[in-house]
Design a protein around this motif. Structure first.
Motif, mmCIF file in Angstrom:
data_model
loop_
_atom_site.group_PDB
_atom_site.id
_atom_site.type_symbol
_atom_site.label_atom_id
_atom_site.label_comp_id
_atom_site.label_asym_id
_atom_site.label_seq_id
_atom_site.Cartn_x
_atom_site.Cartn_y
_atom_site.Cartn_z
ATOM 1 N N SER A 1 -8.467 -4.191 3.622
ATOM 2 C CA SER A 1 -7.889 -5.520 3.471
ATOM 3 C C SER A 1 -8.848 -6.369 2.655
ATOM 4 N N GLN B 1 -7.272 2.542 2.825
ATOM 5 C CA GLN B 1 -6.834 1.167 2.608
ATOM 6 C C GLN B 1 -7.839 0.190 3.202
ATOM 7 N N THR C 1 0.818 -1.214 0.000
ATOM 8 C CA THR C 1 0.000 0.000 0.000
ATOM 9 C C THR C 1 0.850 1.260 0.000
ATOM 10 N N ASP D 1 -4.373 -5.864 -0.511
ATOM 11 C CA ASP D 1 -4.785 -4.575 0.020
ATOM 12 C C ASP D 1 -5.471 -3.833 -1.119
ATOM 13 N N VAL E 1 -6.690 -0.024 -2.209
ATOM 14 C CA VAL E 1 -6.530 1.384 -1.880
ATOM 15 C C VAL E 1 -7.503 2.179 -2.739
#
Length: 115
Positions: free
Chosen positions: A38, A36, A19, A60, A62
């Motif tokens: 998960s 962010q 990230t 991840d 974003v």
């Protein structure tokens, strides 16, 4: 009629732990920040074997909202930093955003005291 800026939502899906690379690339081109999340990928192992890459399920995501006029530069910078040909194995795409409320660029911060 109000003069509204046009925005894009840049979505980045990278292997877990990449990230910061994505955000550093984005901010270098004018993005102000991101969110962010998960995630877990569900790619087929056969696809990974076919392309000769390892499919890492932990991801991840974003989310970055940027002005439309810098979106292409942000996307290219992110892809160069952590795209498919890197260990980040990132996938990046964007979507148009109709309305935005609460971005730092939209707030009047002139009367906020600095600490």
């Amino acid at each position: 009629m109000e003069n509204k800026k046009e925005y894009q939502l840049v979505m980045v899906i990278v292997n877990k732990g990449y990230t910061d690379l994505a955000m550093n690339a984005a901010t270098s081109k004018g993005a102000r920040g991101g969110t962010q999340l998960s995630a877990r990928g569900t790619g087929s192992k056969e696809i990974g074997k076919f392309y000769g890459i390892d499919i890492i399920p932990e991801k991840d995501v974003v989310l970055i909202i940027v002005e439309k006029n810098i979106a292409d530069d942000v996307i290219k910078a992110i892809y160069d930093a952590c795209g498919l040909d890197t260990q980040g194995a990132g996938i990046i795409f964007s979507l148009p955003v109709d309305d935005v409320i609460g971005l730092t660029a939209n707030l009047d911060v002139s009367n906020i005291e600095k600490v």
